[in-house]
Design an enzyme around this catalytic site. Structure first.
Site, PDB file in Angstrom:
ATOM      1  N   LYS A 106      -5.981 -27.876  67.426  1.00  0.00           N
ATOM      2  CA  LYS A 106      -7.361 -27.986  66.850  1.00  0.00           C
ATOM      3  C   LYS A 106      -7.204 -28.269  65.483  1.00  0.00           C
ATOM      4  O   LYS A 106      -6.305 -27.726  64.225  1.00  0.00           O
ATOM      5  CB  LYS A 106      -8.073 -26.227  66.878  1.00  0.00           C
ATOM      6  CG  LYS A 106      -8.330 -26.331  68.142  1.00  0.00           C
ATOM      7  CD  LYS A 106      -9.666 -26.976  68.621  1.00  0.00           C
ATOM      8  CE  LYS A 106     -10.435 -25.449  68.279  1.00  0.00           C
ATOM      9  NZ  LYS A 106     -12.021 -25.256  68.979  1.00  0.00           N
ATOM     10  N   GLU A 137     -18.910 -24.604  57.931  1.00  0.00           N
ATOM     11  CA  GLU A 137     -19.243 -23.915  58.847  1.00  0.00           C
ATOM     12  C   GLU A 137     -19.476 -22.616  58.108  1.00  0.00           C
ATOM     13  O   GLU A 137     -21.108 -22.260  58.179  1.00  0.00           O
ATOM     14  CB  GLU A 137     -18.803 -23.473  60.141  1.00  0.00           C
ATOM     15  CG  GLU A 137     -17.959 -24.843  61.248  1.00  0.00           C
ATOM     16  CD  GLU A 137     -17.198 -24.052  62.046  1.00  0.00           C
ATOM     17  OE1 GLU A 137     -16.998 -23.208  62.784  1.00  0.00           O
ATOM     18  OE2 GLU A 137     -15.842 -24.663  61.860  1.00  0.00           O
ATOM     19  N   HIS A 182     -34.726 -36.890  67.122  1.00  0.00           N
ATOM     20  CA  HIS A 182     -34.410 -36.113  68.752  1.00  0.00           C
ATOM     21  C   HIS A 182     -33.374 -36.092  68.531  1.00  0.00           C
ATOM     22  O   HIS A 182     -32.888 -35.700  70.127  1.00  0.00           O
ATOM     23  CB  HIS A 182     -35.211 -36.377  69.598  1.00  0.00           C
ATOM     24  CG  HIS A 182     -37.150 -36.862  68.810  1.00  0.00           C
ATOM     25  ND1 HIS A 182     -37.342 -36.200  69.078  1.00  0.00           N
ATOM     26  CD2 HIS A 182     -37.520 -38.092  69.060  1.00  0.00           C
ATOM     27  CE1 HIS A 182     -39.084 -36.502  68.939  1.00  0.00           C
ATOM     28  NE2 HIS A 182     -38.510 -37.774  68.875  1.00  0.00           N
ATOM     29  N   SER A 210      -6.233 -23.122  64.015  1.00  0.00           N
ATOM     30  CA  SER A 210      -6.564 -21.868  65.663  1.00  0.00           C
ATOM     31  C   SER A 210      -5.583 -21.475  65.596  1.00  0.00           C
ATOM     32  O   SER A 210      -4.086 -22.053  65.359  1.00  0.00           O
ATOM     33  CB  SER A 210      -7.076 -22.516  67.028  1.00  0.00           C
ATOM     34  OG  SER A 210      -6.780 -21.922  67.683  1.00  0.00           O
TER      35      SER A 210
END
Ligand code: ARG
Length: 460
Positions: free
Chosen positions: A283, A290, A156, A277
């Protein structure tokens, strides 16, 4: 270029309709398979005396030359050809004249394309098997390196029990092992040759179908000519196996993305597989993971598209089936690049062992082991579970871990507790005591089996 089927027509095809119908733009990819299939067909025609041995030899020699010219990039492809089959036949005729016109004896583009596509899928499955094996080797090396790296296991998405990173990676080893098996079973089922099915009803020539099949490395021939030209189940099986691979890669990517976040910091991806970024200088984004997660949708899409295309097609061949190609090619290319990038990203990543260990020590991942300790002291499990719950509550109130709870507090809940409890609830002990097959305490056996499966000669 003149069309293969021009005889019956008096008017020219509309330009837009011609382009819409033409498939060369994408089926050019089948050129090596188309030539291989044609060489087998012509050899068989020669053996059967349907062509003279001399004609057959002339055709097969020239086809072989065309294949090497294509590989060498010296054959200038006529972009006007309708499809790869017309292209190859026209070029053969241009090169050897009249004999070239005999190649298509006893064959249709319907059984031809069905053969080409099976050869392509077979070749691609073999390449994918190599990609999967390479990823499994990376996983195995990491399992060995991190056999003892403690981390929290989750259910979970809540911390549950301590495990090791090696064991966690072992779960993915199993998934990709099954992916290899799945592809192998698709390959086995589809490895029959449709050549000789003709357009739909076979042919009047005395073809030796078994012979052509054998030349092409098929295990046998398709049994029904209608099915031979119109079966696309194997492509659906293939796309389905590819979809499962992407689902596995996507789950794994999701974990990597989570682990790379500042909240977890379980993993540091190599700069080579991260991007920055344009706005935020600090970043470092896990874009490759992804993208792999994102491309999963694209492969599922190709599976859904082909299932939908096939669902209303009456027997036998219908042109709708030409729609099987672009999606299949794209899905295979996507999975192949995702597999190799994922393996490279994983291989170059750094796992932050201290962060994982720290995380495993928090969140009461050893509460089950505290209960099991009480059971070993003679408390029935249900009561032990309740007591361990009370101990956790006590710790939450005090803002400490079970390890930090003084013995007097333990005894206040269960007088049977001794100071050996602290050893019993160390994450390393929790893992070591899980000694049943498949559990993290058996990671050495798991690794040995995985190494034997990969056929790699490894120590330990
Ligand atoms: N381009 C076609 C395909 O991919 C080849 C078979 C064409 N057959 C035909 N009868 N027009 O399905």
């Amino acid at each position: 270029m003149a069309q293969l089927w021009g005889g019956r027509f008096t008017e020219k095809t509309d330009d837009l309709a011609y382009d819409f119908n033409a498939s060369l733009r994408f089926d050019i990819r089948l050129l090596p398979q188309d030539i291989r299939g044609s060489i087998a067909h012509a050899s068989m025609l020669g053996k059967q005396g349907i062509l003279t041995e001399k004609e057959a030899r002339l055709i097969t020699d020239e086809l072989a030359r065309m294949a090497s010219d294509h590989a060498a990039g010296v054959w200038e492809i006529d972009p006007e050809a309708e499809d790869v089959h017309s292209l190859v036949e026209a070029e053969l005729i241009r090169r050897i004249g009249e004999s070239g016109k005999k190649l298509h004896t006893g064959r249709s583009r319907n059984d031809q394309v069905a053969t080409d596509m099976r050869l392509y899928v077979r070749d691609t499955i073999d390449a994918l098997d190599g990609d999967l094996t390479a990823l499994l080797s990376v996983l195995l090396a990491l399992m060995e390196e991190h056999a003892g790296t403690v981390m929290p296991g989750f259910t979970h998405m809540q911390k549950a029990q301590p495990i090791t990173l090696g064991h966690h990676l072992g779960a993915y080893f199993e998934m990709f092992r099954r992916d290899r098996e799945r592809l192998a079973s698709v390959r086995q089922r589809m490895n029959v040759c449709p050549l000789g099915s003709g357009a739909l009803a076979g042919t009047t020539y005395d073809l030796d179908r078994e012979y052509a099949a054998k030349l092409l490395g098929f295990d046998g021939i398709s049994r029904n000519s209608l099915d031979g030209v119109s079966d696309r189940d194997y492509l659906i099986d293939f796309l389905s196996a590819l979809s499962v691979i992407m689902m596995h890669l996507s789950r794994f990517s999701e974990e990597i993305i989570t682990w790379a976040s500042d909240e977890y910091r379980f993993i540091e991806l190599s700069d080579a597989y991260s991007t920055g970024s344009s706005l935020m200088p600090q970043k470092k984004n896990p874009d490759i993971a992804e993208l792999i997660r994102g491309k999963c949708g694209r492969v599922y899409g190709h599976l859904t598209a082909l299932l939908t295309t096939m669902k209303g097609i009456p027997l036998a061949y219908n042109k709708d089936m030409q729609e099987d190609k672009e999606g299949t090619f794209d899905a295979a290319d996507t999975v192949r690049s995702c597999l190799s990038l994922f393996a490279a990203m994983l291989k170059t990543a750094k796992f932050r062992e201290e962060r994982m260990r720290l995380s495993a020590a928090g969140g009461f991942t050893n509460a089950t082991d505290a209960a099991d300790y009480l059971v070993r002291k003679g408390v029935p499990f249900r009561d032990a579970h309740g007591m361990a719950g009370q101990l956790v509550l006590l710790c939450i109130e005090k803002g400490i871990t079970l390890e930090e709870l003084p013995l007097s507090e333990w005894k206040s809940i269960c007088p049977l507790v001794e100071d050996d409890v602290y050893e019993a609830i160390r994450p390393e002990t929790c893992i070591r005591l899980r000694k049943i097959p498949g559990a993290p305490g058996m990671i050495r056996d798991e690794i040995a089996e995985a190494a034997a499966y990969l056929g790699e000669d490894r120590k330990n």
